[in-house]
Design an enzyme around this catalytic site. Structure first.
Site, PDB file in Angstrom:
ATOM      1  N   THR A  14     -12.029   7.561  -4.630  1.00  0.00           N
ATOM      2  CA  THR A  14     -11.184   8.177  -5.652  1.00  0.00           C
ATOM      3  C   THR A  14      -9.950   7.295  -5.784  1.00  0.00           C
ATOM      4  OG1 THR A  14      -9.988   9.449  -3.999  1.00  0.00           O
ATOM      5  CG2 THR A  14     -11.907  10.505  -4.979  1.00  0.00           C
ATOM      6  N   ALA A  18      -9.419   8.107   0.195  1.00  0.00           N
ATOM      7  CA  ALA A  18      -8.304   8.894  -0.346  1.00  0.00           C
ATOM      8  C   ALA A  18      -7.080   7.990  -0.382  1.00  0.00           C
ATOM      9  CB  ALA A  18      -8.059  10.114   0.541  1.00  0.00           C
ATOM     10  N   VAL A  64      -8.471   5.834   4.492  1.00  0.00           N
ATOM     11  CA  VAL A  64      -7.194   5.795   3.776  1.00  0.00           C
ATOM     12  C   VAL A  64      -7.136   4.547   2.901  1.00  0.00           C
ATOM     13  CG1 VAL A  64      -4.688   5.764   4.007  1.00  0.00           C
ATOM     14  CG2 VAL A  64      -6.068   7.085   5.637  1.00  0.00           C
ATOM     15  N   LYS A  65      -6.920   4.787   1.607  1.00  0.00           N
ATOM     16  CA  LYS A  65      -6.906   3.689   0.640  1.00  0.00           C
ATOM     17  C   LYS A  65      -5.469   3.209   0.459  1.00  0.00           C
ATOM     18  CE  LYS A  65      -9.421   2.934  -3.632  1.00  0.00           C
ATOM     19  NZ  LYS A  65      -9.783   3.638  -4.851  1.00  0.00           N
ATOM     20  N   VAL A  66      -5.273   1.921   0.691  1.00  0.00           N
ATOM     21  CA  VAL A  66      -3.925   1.348   0.740  1.00  0.00           C
ATOM     22  C   VAL A  66      -3.858   0.168  -0.231  1.00  0.00           C
ATOM     23  CG1 VAL A  66      -2.253   0.214   2.264  1.00  0.00           C
ATOM     24  CG2 VAL A  66      -3.788   1.967   3.191  1.00  0.00           C
TER      25      VAL A  66
END
Ligand code: E4P
Length: 218
Positions: free
Chosen positions: A27, A60, A86-88
């Site tokens: 997402t 996310a 975790v999308k960074v």
């Protein structure tokens, strides 16, 4: 190659899951906004709902752009479910955050990647996944698939374990060419996944088989 679906739409996620080929979900803030998911609690609840639908990695994305903010957000996201990645973003504090998450057992997806240099940095920082944006590169009249192939070569030569996650997929051919170029994962809109099914000779052949069967059966 693993298949992720690139959406926050629960119906589309279910449809892809029910095909039996889905390995995860990605997402981003734009996809969440498209579904009308706003406000911290609703966003967190939506990620939980996605995790309950799919037994696979769920990316996310953090909204903060400073190190401390990304760490706080990432820790909260990671607590939702063990499948959260975790999308960074690929920025200076993002690289520092990826290193921190990696050292603290939290998996990451480094997003907004457009060059091989960025791919090397993310791998060095310990990113679990790297998301080069194929479609957005093509939109600029460059070659997104060529970047996947280049990163794939570099990661093989250097022995980096970061997985290449081809993102910003626009059509079924992108999926085929990403697989050919060495992507470990492809995250795709539902239409692109379903587009892989299509071939006129399949339809013509099936119609013929069914017609012959009907004739033979009288
Ligand atoms: C997924 O991780 C990316 O955020 C997404 O694929 C971007 O796609 P877009 O270029 O179609 O917005």
């Amino acid at each position: 190659m693993k298949f992720f679906i690139d959406t926050a739409n629960l119906e589309q996620i279910k449809e892809a899951r029910d095909l039996g080929i889905l390995d995860g979900v990605t997402t981003n803030p734009s996809l969440m906004a498209k579904e009308g998911i706003t406000g911290h609690d609703n966003v967190m609840a939506h990620y939980k709902a996605i995790c309950e639908l799919v037994d696979g990695d769920i990316s996310a994305e953090v909204i903060s752009t400073d190190f401390e903010g990304m760490i706080a957000e990432g820790q909260a996201l990671a607590k939702i479910h063990s499948n959260i990645v975790v999308k960074v973003p690929m920025i200076k504090d993002g690289i520092k955050a990826i290193r921190w998450f990696s050292d603290n057992g939290i998996r990451t997806n480094c997003t907004l990647v457009f060059s091989a240099g960025q791919a090397i940095l993310a791998a060095k920082a310990g990113a679990t996944y790297l998301s080069p944006f194929i479609g957005r590169i093509d939109d600029m009249n460059w070659d997104g698939i060529e970047l996947i192939a280049q990163i794939s070569d570099i990661y093989a030569i250097q022995g980096y374990s970061t997985e290449i996650l081809a993102a910003s997929i626009r059509n079924p051919l992108h999926i085929v060419r990403a697989a050919e170029a060495g992507a470990d994962v492809c995250t795709c809109p539902l239409n692109s996944i379903l587009g892989l099914l299509k071939h006129p000779l399949t339809d013509i052949g099936l119609a013929q088989f069914l017609a012959d069967h009907k004739k033979a059966e009288g």
